[in-house]
Motif scaffolding. Structure first.
Motif, PDB file in Angstrom:
ATOM      1  N   LEU A  95       1.497  -1.046  -0.167  1.00 20.04           N
ATOM      2  CA  LEU A  95      -0.017  -0.172   0.036  1.00 20.04           C
ATOM      3  C   LEU A  95       0.799   1.697  -0.546  1.00 20.04           C
ATOM      4  O   LEU A  95       0.305   2.496   0.100  1.00 20.04           O
ATOM      5  N   HIS A  96       2.134   0.902  -0.370  1.00 17.02           N
ATOM      6  CA  HIS A  96       3.347   2.161   0.085  1.00 17.02           C
ATOM      7  C   HIS A  96       3.617   2.384  -1.162  1.00 17.02           C
ATOM      8  O   HIS A  96       4.933   2.591  -1.346  1.00 17.02           O
ATOM      9  N   PRO A  97       2.866   2.235  -2.908  1.00 16.89           N
ATOM     10  CA  PRO A  97       4.155   2.552  -3.868  1.00 16.89           C
ATOM     11  C   PRO A  97       4.676   3.889  -4.011  1.00 16.89           C
ATOM     12  O   PRO A  97       5.427   4.091  -4.374  1.00 16.89           O
ATOM     13  N   ASN A  98       4.553   5.392  -3.435  1.00 20.68           N
ATOM     14  CA  ASN A  98       4.387   6.478  -3.217  1.00 20.68           C
ATOM     15  C   ASN A  98       5.903   6.400  -2.382  1.00 20.68           C
ATOM     16  O   ASN A  98       6.922   7.425  -3.156  1.00 20.68           O
ATOM     17  N   VAL A  99       6.238   5.799  -1.903  1.00 18.29           N
ATOM     18  CA  VAL A  99       7.445   5.340  -0.425  1.00 18.29           C
ATOM     19  C   VAL A  99       8.886   4.652  -1.261  1.00 18.29           C
ATOM     20  O   VAL A  99       9.618   4.998  -1.326  1.00 18.29           O
ATOM     21  N   MET A 100       7.571   3.277  -1.047  1.00 17.02           N
ATOM     22  CA  MET A 100       8.411   2.158  -1.538  1.00 17.02           C
ATOM     23  C   MET A 100      10.085   2.080  -3.032  1.00 17.02           C
ATOM     24  O   MET A 100      10.684   1.417  -2.991  1.00 17.02           O
ATOM     25  N   LEU A 101       8.785   2.746  -3.754  1.00 18.47           N
ATOM     26  CA  LEU A 101       9.405   2.595  -5.132  1.00 18.47           C
ATOM     27  C   LEU A 101      10.980   3.713  -5.836  1.00 18.47           C
ATOM     28  O   LEU A 101      11.699   3.417  -6.427  1.00 18.47           O
ATOM     29  N   TYR A 102      10.654   3.910  -4.631  1.00 18.75           N
ATOM     30  CA  TYR A 102      12.355   4.830  -3.994  1.00 18.75           C
ATOM     31  C   TYR A 102      13.761   3.700  -3.560  1.00 18.75           C
ATOM     32  O   TYR A 102      15.077   4.762  -3.013  1.00 18.75           O
ATOM     33  N   SER A 103      13.195   2.696  -3.089  1.00 18.07           N
ATOM     34  CA  SER A 103      14.438   1.963  -2.727  1.00 18.07           C
ATOM     35  C   SER A 103      15.242   1.257  -3.501  1.00 18.07           C
ATOM     36  O   SER A 103      14.542   0.886  -4.910  1.00 18.07           O
ATOM     37  N   ALA A 104      16.223   1.555  -3.381  1.00 17.70           N
ATOM     38  CA  ALA A 104      17.070   1.076  -4.438  1.00 17.70           C
ATOM     39  C   ALA A 104      16.853  -0.221  -5.059  1.00 17.70           C
ATOM     40  O   ALA A 104      16.364  -0.888  -6.580  1.00 17.70           O
ATOM     41  N   GLY A 105      16.741  -1.058  -4.001  1.00 15.72           N
ATOM     42  CA  GLY A 105      16.420  -2.386  -4.681  1.00 15.72           C
ATOM     43  C   GLY A 105      15.170  -3.139  -5.049  1.00 15.72           C
ATOM     44  O   GLY A 105      14.834  -3.203  -5.690  1.00 15.72           O
ATOM     45  N   VAL A 106      14.147  -1.746  -4.450  1.00 13.56           N
ATOM     46  CA  VAL A 106      12.856  -2.231  -5.332  1.00 13.56           C
ATOM     47  C   VAL A 106      12.859  -2.095  -6.437  1.00 13.56           C
ATOM     48  O   VAL A 106      11.767  -2.226  -7.300  1.00 13.56           O
ATOM     49  N   PHE A 107      12.814  -0.580  -6.450  1.00 11.13           N
ATOM     50  CA  PHE A 107      13.216  -0.051  -7.525  1.00 11.13           C
ATOM     51  C   PHE A 107      13.050  -1.121  -8.370  1.00 11.13           C
ATOM     52  O   PHE A 107      13.664  -1.204 -10.012  1.00 11.13           O
ATOM     53  N   LEU A 108      14.800  -1.369  -8.923  1.00 11.28           N
ATOM     54  CA  LEU A 108      15.982  -2.126  -9.805  1.00 11.28           C
ATOM     55  C   LEU A 108      14.925  -3.449  -9.838  1.00 11.28           C
ATOM     56  O   LEU A 108      14.409  -3.925 -11.012  1.00 11.28           O
ATOM     57  N   ARG A 109      14.314  -4.320  -8.792  1.00  8.47           N
ATOM     58  CA  ARG A 109      13.246  -5.834  -8.735  1.00  8.47           C
ATOM     59  C   ARG A 109      11.461  -5.026 -10.020  1.00  8.47           C
ATOM     60  O   ARG A 109      11.807  -5.515 -10.402  1.00  8.47           O
ATOM     61  N   TYR A 110      11.626  -3.936  -9.460  1.00  2.31           N
ATOM     62  CA  TYR A 110      10.276  -3.508 -10.178  1.00  2.31           C
ATOM     63  C   TYR A 110      11.007  -3.412 -11.643  1.00  2.31           C
ATOM     64  O   TYR A 110      10.189  -3.596 -13.226  1.00  2.31           O
ATOM     65  N   LEU A 111      12.270  -2.110 -12.462  1.00  4.33           N
ATOM     66  CA  LEU A 111      12.827  -2.424 -13.756  1.00  4.33           C
ATOM     67  C   LEU A 111      12.966  -4.265 -13.832  1.00  4.33           C
ATOM     68  O   LEU A 111      11.776  -3.873 -15.101  1.00  4.33           O
ATOM     69  N   LEU A 112      13.165  -4.437 -13.453  1.00  2.00           N
ATOM     70  CA  LEU A 112      13.750  -5.561 -13.581  1.00  2.00           C
ATOM     71  C   LEU A 112      12.194  -6.938 -13.961  1.00  2.00           C
ATOM     72  O   LEU A 112      12.547  -7.842 -15.020  1.00  2.00           O
ATOM     73  N   ALA A 113      11.156  -5.974 -12.976  1.00  2.00           N
ATOM     74  CA  ALA A 113      10.082  -7.384 -14.082  1.00  2.00           C
ATOM     75  C   ALA A 113       9.580  -6.408 -14.289  1.00  2.00           C
ATOM     76  O   ALA A 113       8.762  -7.405 -15.323  1.00  2.00           O
ATOM     77  N   ILE A 114       9.799  -5.442 -15.393  1.00  2.95           N
ATOM     78  CA  ILE A 114       9.084  -4.954 -16.369  1.00  2.95           C
ATOM     79  C   ILE A 114       9.002  -4.517 -17.641  1.00  2.95           C
ATOM     80  O   ILE A 114       8.639  -4.978 -18.574  1.00  2.95           O
ATOM     81  N   SER A 115      10.176  -4.161 -17.112  1.00  3.52           N
ATOM     82  CA  SER A 115      10.938  -4.026 -18.945  1.00  3.52           C
ATOM     83  C   SER A 115      11.006  -4.973 -19.754  1.00  3.52           C
ATOM     84  O   SER A 115      10.698  -4.944 -20.466  1.00  3.52           O
ATOM     85  N   PRO A 116      12.135  -6.047 -18.594  1.00  2.00           N
ATOM     86  CA  PRO A 116      12.153  -7.218 -20.012  1.00  2.00           C
ATOM     87  C   PRO A 116      10.337  -7.861 -20.479  1.00  2.00           C
ATOM     88  O   PRO A 116      10.769  -7.439 -22.712  1.00  2.00           O
ATOM     89  N   ALA A 117      10.279  -7.641 -20.203  1.00  2.00           N
ATOM     90  CA  ALA A 117       8.459  -8.253 -20.943  1.00  2.00           C
ATOM     91  C   ALA A 117       7.689  -6.591 -22.113  1.00  2.00           C
ATOM     92  O   ALA A 117       7.500  -6.716 -22.339  1.00  2.00           O
ATOM     93  N   LEU A 118       7.956  -5.375 -20.883  1.00  2.00           N
ATOM     94  CA  LEU A 118       7.955  -4.582 -22.077  1.00  2.00           C
ATOM     95  C   LEU A 118       8.399  -4.273 -23.385  1.00  2.00           C
ATOM     96  O   LEU A 118       7.797  -4.068 -25.082  1.00  2.00           O
ATOM     97  N   LEU A 119       9.870  -4.525 -23.715  1.00  2.00           N
ATOM     98  CA  LEU A 119      10.947  -4.713 -24.394  1.00  2.00           C
ATOM     99  C   LEU A 119      10.432  -5.567 -25.451  1.00  2.00           C
ATOM    100  O   LEU A 119       9.986  -5.359 -26.601  1.00  2.00           O
ATOM    101  N   LEU A 120      10.155  -6.848 -25.473  1.00  2.00           N
ATOM    102  CA  LEU A 120       9.472  -8.398 -25.908  1.00  2.00           C
ATOM    103  C   LEU A 120       8.564  -7.842 -26.536  1.00  2.00           C
ATOM    104  O   LEU A 120       8.660  -7.883 -27.199  1.00  2.00           O
ATOM    105  N   LEU A 121       7.383  -7.340 -25.464  1.00  2.51           N
ATOM    106  CA  LEU A 121       6.173  -7.097 -26.412  1.00  2.51           C
ATOM    107  C   LEU A 121       6.025  -5.677 -27.298  1.00  2.51           C
ATOM    108  O   LEU A 121       5.958  -5.668 -28.665  1.00  2.51           O
TER     109      LEU A 121
END
Lengths: 470, 238
Positions: free
Chosen positions: A404-430
């Motif tokens: 329930l805390h996306p506005n805060v948690m996405l500024y954590s390096a670890g969380v943001f990295l996992r966010y990018l890694l989870a989303i970017s490949p799928a997007l690029l592939l599509l």
């Protein structure tokens, strides 16, 4: 209190606020993640140079940072009570004009400078550093990275100052804002239609990157400094001494969505969005405006990449941007508000998901409008599949990683990295698949399964996080 | 109604509540007294399933709090410390929101009763963020009693209320207890406890220093304030 002192205090405050949540290292590594991604992305540039020429990539990078400036500005500075919300809950110093002899103008000025320095250090500098590190390997002049740093910073500030100016207009008068936006839109449309303006002229920082001359630099600075100065000069803060009264709208709204379950939670989310500062205006700033920008960029891109279907790519990006609606839905809520009531964390998350599904009617409408006006109805179905799947998947990743805390948690390096890694490949592939054949965008439906799994696991995970030990 | 056994809560190296045991019977008005930071809020949060104890156990209205925190919160009424209602709902909408969570009927009557009793009906259509602190406290009071619970746990019940409203609330709590309800509240305002409590517990540094009827103090001719200060200062010096 002098502005430099205010600025230093705000910088410390911002750092401590984030480092308290993520740990100093976790937050300090956030720029490192940006740098690594910029490095990796830059290293792939020669591979795709035939499809994406360097000047097109540069255009996208500048548009991206312009967009980032718009989003940073609109998220923090929306509407009549922007200071009350942003400063009341997140920044004590910036709220000090109530208790200390410091004017709102001075505080706002320091706040603007702080945001400028802060986000340039957080985003622009690491991005340019990552690009700089890649230049020896891709045969580009390292000096180009310095130029990119300046021009990307200008693009970011252009977006930030524009939104600050517009939000100040809105704080003065909604009609004034509407009129200004309408006039600017008409001028921009007319200029593009008549062909009197080029893309680089419309985005002076990009023009400066292509040709580092005095003129585009001066125009960029003018377009940044004048709106920023005007926004500081005419800033007004609506303190909550003006009591707002409303008839009961909770029950009627809940009645309308009663078949979905969690009806009163959904109704509350809707009222939070509608009654919070900016109302529908914040959606225009942080959602429709970036979408408009993306659409314009895509229309430009088809000149360079003939095979691309702008509607399908737009639908993919629309799905990602739509997920930011979840940030708005959680902005005004905290589980501590429910901790003394018989409510499970998963119940609150489920209600947010339902609100999100309903709110997605807006981007769906945008997609339909884009298809209808661009003559892209032929690829509407794969585009629709891509939008729905990407939106669901991005949301699921967000919920799993940030609860329930996306506005805060996405500024954590670890969380943001996992966010990018989870989303970017799928997007690029599509996107690449859709360049081969727009129909392949329907493959995005395969994202629904991981989305469902992530949502299920996210509920359990955040139940344990919010209520540890139970 | 409440049975706490060796309840302990550690926050890292800090022990906020240290092996506390006590019970509160049905129809009792129990006041937990202690200076700031003594463990009162932590105790209420453990008893209502908002945080789990590090060790020990608690049963509230027959339910094991650690096993069924939602069940406990469904039965009891809770007024947390400093929690404010959602900003963008009006006072009335917030009560209706709580009523929907608790699956209550006759919501109009329930809301009207509390707007009348606490005299803030003129604020029912005002956004919670625009309410004064005192009115927000009234609203939190109303939400806690909206479902007519048999047990209420209240953290600082009279905070931010004016003297007239304090009188109203104190009278209500006494009537509520006389009608069979049970109240557990925490406070550092000794006069309130002395005036309305049946029994008190004094907590300091996470430990219960005293637990007994207020009447015993009055009978022995002692004033609660001097008794409390002697206990706490004695504990601090020990």
């Amino acid at each position: 209190m002098p502005v430099p002192d205010l600025f230093c205090a705000m910088m410390k405050e911002e750092w401590r606020m984030h480092s308290t949540i993520f740990g100093s290292l976790g937050f300090a590594l956030f720029p490192a993640v940006i740098a690594v991604f910029a490095l990796l992305g830059s290293l792939t540039l020669p591979l795709f140079a035939d499809v994406f020429p360097y000047d097109v990539v540069a255009l996208f990078a500048h548009a991206l940072f312009l967009l980032m400036g718009v989003m940073v500005g609109s998220f923090g500075l929306m509407g009549r009570e922007f200071m009350n919300r942003r400063f009341g809950q997140a920044s004590l110093i910036a709220y000090a004009s109530r208790s200390l002899p410091v004017s709102e103008r001075r505080i706002f000025g320091a706040f603007l400078v702080k945001d400028t320095v802060y986000y340039i250090l957080l985003y622009v500098l690491p991005f340019a550093a990552g690009f700089a590190a890649a230049t020896p390997f891709i045969g580009l002049d390292p000096g180009l990275a310095v130029l990119a740093f300046v021009s990307l910073a200008l693009a970011f500030l252009l977006g930030l100052s524009a939104v600050c100016f517009l939000s100040t207009l809105y704080a003065r008068s909604a009609a004034l804002l509407a009129g200004t936006v309408a006039v600017l839109a008409v001028i921009a449309l007319a200029a593009f239609r008549l062909g009197t303006i080029t893309v680089s002229a419309a985005l002076p920082p990009y023009a400066f990157f292509l040709d580092p001359a005095v003129e585009p630099l001066a125009i960029s600075l003018l377009l940044i400094l004048v709106p920023a100065a005007a926004s500081v000069l005419f800033v007004t803060v609506d303190y909550p001494d003006r009591t707002k009264r409303f008839n009961n709208r909770l029950d009627p709204l809940a009645e309308r969505v009663s078949t979905l379950g969690s009806a009163h939670f959904i109704a509350k989310d809707a009222l939070d969005l509608l009654r919070s500062e900016g109302g529908a205006g914040k959606v225009i700033f942080s959602f429709l405006l970036p979408l408009g920008l993306v659409w314009v960029c895509l229309r430009v891109l088809i000149r360079f990449i003939p095979g691309i279907d702008p509607l399908v790519v737009f639908a993919v990006l629309l799905g990602v941007i739509s997920a930011t609606i979840y940030n708005w839905l959680t902005e005004f809520d905290s589980f501590t508000s429910y901790a003394f009531l018989p409510v499970e964390v998963s119940e609150v998350i489920d209600a947010k998901l339902k609100s999100y599904a309903l709110a997605n009617l807006l981007p769906l409408g945008v997609l339909v409008l884009a298809a209808a006006t661009s003559g892209g109805m032929g690829t509407f179905l794969p585009a629709l599949a891509a939008f729905a799947s990407v939106s669901a998947y991005t949301l699921a990743v967000t919920v799993y990683l940030t609860g329930l805390h996306p506005n805060v948690m996405l500024y954590s390096a670890g969380v943001f990295l996992r966010y990018l890694l989870a989303i970017s490949p799928a997007l690029l592939l599509l996107i690449f698949a859709s360049i081969l054949d727009p129909g392949y965008a329907a493959l995005s439906l395969f994202l629904i399964l991981p989305a469902a799994l992530l949502l299920a696991r996210g509920r359990t995970r955040w139940q344990a996080w919010e209520m540890p030990g139970y | 109604m409440i049975e706490a056994t060796e309840l302990t809560k550690n926050y890292g190296n800090v022990t906020a509540v240290n092996r506390v045991s006590f019970s509160v019977a049905e129809g009792e008005l129990f006041g937990l007294l202690g200076p700031n930071g003594s463990g009162k809020t932590t105790m209420i949060r453990m008893l209502t399933g908002q945080i789990p104890p590090t060790s020990g156990s608690a049963r509230v209205m027959g339910l094991d709090v650690a096993k069924d925190p939602i069940g406990v919160r469904g039965l009891v009424g809770i007024i947390p410390e400093q929690e404010t209602p959602p900003s963008f709902l009006t006072a009335e909408e917030y009560l209706r929101f709580v009523a929907s969570i608790r699956n209550l009927d006759s919501v109009d009557e329930r809301c009207d009763r509390w707007f009348d009793l606490l005299e803030f009906g003129d604020k029912r259509d005002v956004l919670c963020k625009d309410l004064s602190r005192g009115t927000r406290q009234k609203l939190m009071f109303a939400q806690a009693f909206l479902h007519e619970p048999e047990l209420a746990l209240i953290d600082e019940p009279l905070i931010n209320l004016d003297p007239i409203m304090q009188r109203t609330v104190k009278d209500f709590l006494r009537e509520y207890v006389q009608g069979g309800g049970t109240v557990f509240f925490s406070t550092h305002i000794l006069e309130i406890a002395e005036e309305i409590c049946d029994r008190i517990g004094v907590i300091h540094n996470g430990r219960i220093l005293h637990c007994g009827p207020v009447g015993d103090l009055v009978g022995s001719g002692r004033h609660l304030e001097s008794f409390f200060l002697d206990l706490v200062k004695g504990d601090a010096g020990a």
